[in-house]
Design a protein around this motif. Sequence first.
Motif, PDB file in Angstrom:
ATOM      1  N   VAL A  45      23.973  12.373  24.008  1.00  0.00           N
ATOM      2  CA  VAL A  45      24.183  13.275  25.144  1.00  0.00           C
ATOM      3  C   VAL A  45      25.278  12.684  26.024  1.00  0.00           C
ATOM      4  N   ASP A  46      26.378  13.436  26.169  1.00  0.00           N
ATOM      5  CA  ASP A  46      27.507  12.994  26.999  1.00  0.00           C
ATOM      6  C   ASP A  46      27.366  13.446  28.446  1.00  0.00           C
ATOM      7  N   SER A  47      26.981  14.707  28.641  1.00  0.00           N
ATOM      8  CA  SER A  47      26.864  15.209  30.008  1.00  0.00           C
ATOM      9  C   SER A  47      25.785  16.279  30.089  1.00  0.00           C
ATOM     10  N   VAL A  48      25.225  16.413  31.290  1.00  0.00           N
ATOM     11  CA  VAL A  48      24.189  17.404  31.573  1.00  0.00           C
ATOM     12  C   VAL A  48      24.631  18.196  32.794  1.00  0.00           C
ATOM     13  N   GLU A  49      24.655  19.515  32.665  1.00  0.00           N
ATOM     14  CA  GLU A  49      25.085  20.396  33.753  1.00  0.00           C
ATOM     15  C   GLU A  49      23.953  21.383  34.057  1.00  0.00           C
ATOM     16  N   TRP A  50      23.463  21.362  35.279  1.00  0.00           N
ATOM     17  CA  TRP A  50      22.383  22.251  35.709  1.00  0.00           C
ATOM     18  C   TRP A  50      22.980  23.508  36.327  1.00  0.00           C
ATOM     19  N   CYS A  51      22.601  24.683  35.837  1.00  0.00           N
ATOM     20  CA  CYS A  51      23.032  25.963  36.408  1.00  0.00           C
ATOM     21  C   CYS A  51      21.852  26.531  37.189  1.00  0.00           C
ATOM     22  N   LEU A  52      21.945  26.524  38.499  1.00  0.00           N
ATOM     23  CA  LEU A  52      20.820  26.907  39.347  1.00  0.00           C
ATOM     24  C   LEU A  52      21.015  28.246  40.044  1.00  0.00           C
ATOM     25  N   ASP A  53      21.970  29.046  39.583  1.00  0.00           N
ATOM     26  CA  ASP A  53      22.184  30.366  40.162  1.00  0.00           C
ATOM     27  C   ASP A  53      20.920  31.212  39.989  1.00  0.00           C
ATOM     28  N   ASP A  54      20.684  32.127  40.920  1.00  0.00           N
ATOM     29  CA  ASP A  54      19.497  32.983  40.859  1.00  0.00           C
ATOM     30  C   ASP A  54      19.418  33.767  39.553  1.00  0.00           C
ATOM     31  N   ASP A  55      20.552  34.190  39.022  1.00  0.00           N
ATOM     32  CA  ASP A  55      20.546  35.014  37.810  1.00  0.00           C
ATOM     33  C   ASP A  55      20.788  34.209  36.524  1.00  0.00           C
ATOM     34  N   ALA A  56      20.755  32.902  36.602  1.00  0.00           N
ATOM     35  CA  ALA A  56      21.087  32.069  35.433  1.00  0.00           C
ATOM     36  C   ALA A  56      20.046  32.150  34.320  1.00  0.00           C
ATOM     37  N   THR A  57      18.808  32.431  34.644  1.00  0.00           N
ATOM     38  CA  THR A  57      17.754  32.391  33.620  1.00  0.00           C
ATOM     39  C   THR A  57      16.944  33.673  33.494  1.00  0.00           C
ATOM     40  N   ASN A  58      17.333  34.733  34.149  1.00  0.00           N
ATOM     41  CA  ASN A  58      16.602  36.001  34.091  1.00  0.00           C
ATOM     42  C   ASN A  58      15.132  35.833  34.475  1.00  0.00           C
ATOM     43  N   ASN A  59      14.839  34.899  35.345  1.00  0.00           N
ATOM     44  CA  ASN A  59      13.482  34.647  35.840  1.00  0.00           C
ATOM     45  C   ASN A  59      12.491  34.225  34.757  1.00  0.00           C
ATOM     46  N   GLU A  60      12.974  33.800  33.602  1.00  0.00           N
ATOM     47  CA  GLU A  60      12.073  33.335  32.548  1.00  0.00           C
ATOM     48  C   GLU A  60      11.795  31.843  32.645  1.00  0.00           C
ATOM     49  N   TYR A  61      12.851  31.057  32.807  1.00  0.00           N
ATOM     50  CA  TYR A  61      12.723  29.604  32.767  1.00  0.00           C
ATOM     51  C   TYR A  61      13.140  28.999  34.104  1.00  0.00           C
ATOM     52  N   GLN A  62      12.723  27.774  34.316  1.00  0.00           N
ATOM     53  CA  GLN A  62      12.952  27.106  35.598  1.00  0.00           C
ATOM     54  C   GLN A  62      14.436  26.929  35.910  1.00  0.00           C
ATOM     55  N   ALA A  63      15.241  26.626  34.898  1.00  0.00           N
ATOM     56  CA  ALA A  63      16.686  26.441  35.102  1.00  0.00           C
ATOM     57  C   ALA A  63      17.402  26.564  33.764  1.00  0.00           C
ATOM     58  N   LEU A  64      18.688  26.884  33.834  1.00  0.00           N
ATOM     59  CA  LEU A  64      19.542  26.904  32.654  1.00  0.00           C
ATOM     60  C   LEU A  64      20.364  25.624  32.678  1.00  0.00           C
ATOM     61  N   ILE A  65      20.410  24.929  31.554  1.00  0.00           N
ATOM     62  CA  ILE A  65      21.101  23.636  31.486  1.00  0.00           C
ATOM     63  C   ILE A  65      22.069  23.640  30.320  1.00  0.00           C
ATOM     64  N   ASN A  66      23.295  23.178  30.565  1.00  0.00           N
ATOM     65  CA  ASN A  66      24.289  23.003  29.513  1.00  0.00           C
ATOM     66  C   ASN A  66      24.438  21.517  29.237  1.00  0.00           C
ATOM     67  N   ILE A  67      24.387  21.149  27.954  1.00  0.00           N
ATOM     68  CA  ILE A  67      24.484  19.740  27.565  1.00  0.00           C
ATOM     69  C   ILE A  67      25.598  19.594  26.534  1.00  0.00           C
ATOM     70  N   GLU A  68      26.502  18.630  26.779  1.00  0.00           N
ATOM     71  CA  GLU A  68      27.537  18.291  25.811  1.00  0.00           C
ATOM     72  C   GLU A  68      27.086  17.102  24.983  1.00  0.00           C
ATOM     73  N   ILE A  69      27.294  17.191  23.663  1.00  0.00           N
ATOM     74  CA  ILE A  69      26.876  16.115  22.750  1.00  0.00           C
ATOM     75  C   ILE A  69      28.030  15.721  21.835  1.00  0.00           C
ATOM     76  N   THR A  70      27.961  14.494  21.331  1.00  0.00           N
ATOM     77  CA  THR A  70      28.885  14.012  20.291  1.00  0.00           C
ATOM     78  C   THR A  70      28.052  13.354  19.210  1.00  0.00           C
ATOM     79  N   GLU A  71      28.595  13.265  18.004  1.00  0.00           N
ATOM     80  CA  GLU A  71      27.867  12.612  16.918  1.00  0.00           C
ATOM     81  C   GLU A  71      27.713  11.137  17.228  1.00  0.00           C
ATOM     82  N   ALA A  72      26.504  10.633  16.970  1.00  0.00           N
ATOM     83  CA  ALA A  72      26.221   9.214  17.255  1.00  0.00           C
ATOM     84  C   ALA A  72      26.564   8.356  16.061  1.00  0.00           C
TER      85      ALA A  72
END
Length: 72
Positions: A45-72
């Motif tokens: 895991v290289d980076s973690v980005e939290w998207c906390l906008d009101d409409d980011a998850t359609n009220n289903e999940y606590q938050a939408l998160i984008n994660i960048e990865i590279t091969e280990a």
Amino acid sequence: MPLFQNHFAINFYHKGVSKQFARRILSQVPSAGDKLVFNCKRYLVDSVEWCLDDDATNNEYQALINIEITEA
């Protein structure tokens, strides 16, 4: 209030690639530096980005998160 309060919608991306690699619903969020396994292949895991906008998850999940990865 989200339907699944203890779950996060997580989008995984290869670092530097805009096309989504995978999407998972998890109860915990990986941190930068963690190692993950997808189909027997290890990724870092290289980076973690939290998207906390009101409409980011359609009220289903606590938050939408984008994660960048590279091969280990």
